[in-house]
Structures are given as C-alpha cells and as structure tokens.
Design a protein around this motif. Structure first.
Motif, PDB file in Angstrom:
ATOM      1  N   ASP A   1      13.897  42.800 118.277  1.00 17.63           N
ATOM      2  CA  ASP A   1      13.612  41.803 117.244  1.00 17.63           C
ATOM      3  C   ASP A   1      12.948  40.544 117.782  1.00 17.63           C
ATOM      4  O   ASP A   1      12.255  39.843 117.058  1.00 17.63           O
ATOM      5  CB  ASP A   1      14.895  41.403 116.517  1.00 17.63           C
TER       6      ASP A   1
ATOM      7  N   GLY B   1      10.524  40.326 119.751  1.00 17.62           N
ATOM      8  CA  GLY B   1       9.091  40.506 119.909  1.00 17.62           C
ATOM      9  C   GLY B   1       8.668  40.735 121.348  1.00 17.62           C
ATOM     10  O   GLY B   1       9.494  41.070 122.205  1.00 17.62           O
TER      11      GLY B   1
ATOM     12  N   SER C   1       5.725  40.153 116.856  1.00 19.98           N
ATOM     13  CA  SER C   1       6.985  40.646 116.329  1.00 19.98           C
ATOM     14  C   SER C   1       6.723  41.507 115.097  1.00 19.98           C
ATOM     15  O   SER C   1       5.901  41.149 114.249  1.00 19.98           O
ATOM     16  CB  SER C   1       7.874  39.458 115.983  1.00 19.98           C
TER      17      SER C   1
END
Length: 69
Positions: free
Chosen positions: A15, A17, A62
C-alpha cells in the motif's frame, strides 16, 4: 513474469507504493515511469505522489484500482 506483471503484483501487495530506486532494487525495473504508463494505458489507475527524502525529490507510485472488463 513480465516487468508489468511484477510491478502490478508488487503494487497490489504494498500500500505504501514504490519509488524508482525501490523498483530497481526489488524488481529490477530501470524505467519505472514507462512501465507505469503502460499499465495506465490498460486501465490501471496509479497515483503519482511527490515525495522527498534527504532533500531528494522523487515520485512514489501507488495503486488506486485495477480496471476490470
């Protein structure tokens, strides 16, 4: 697995990125921005987040969502 496949798999499971340096070190991808553009052309929505570390500016990518259908 292709670079795009490795990148998409990584973004799905991380999450926080990915930066260019992280992509090179973990996935062996040298041209991250081009791989991101290729995924975006296929409908994958990727956020481009400006970031800074030790006075160096860079972009962190992301995953927002994957287009289905």
């Amino acid at each position: 697995m292709s670079q795009n496949g490795r990148l998409l798999s990584y973004l799905e499971s991380h999450d926080e990125g990915l930066s260019q340096l992280e992509a090179f070190n973990t996935l062996g991808i040298c041209r991250l921005s081009e791989r991101v553009r290729e995924l975006e052309r296929k409908g994958v929505v990727i956020d481009h987040i400006p970031d800074r570390s030790n006075n160096a500016r860079f972009i962190r990518y992301s995953l927002v969502r994957i287009a289905y259908g």
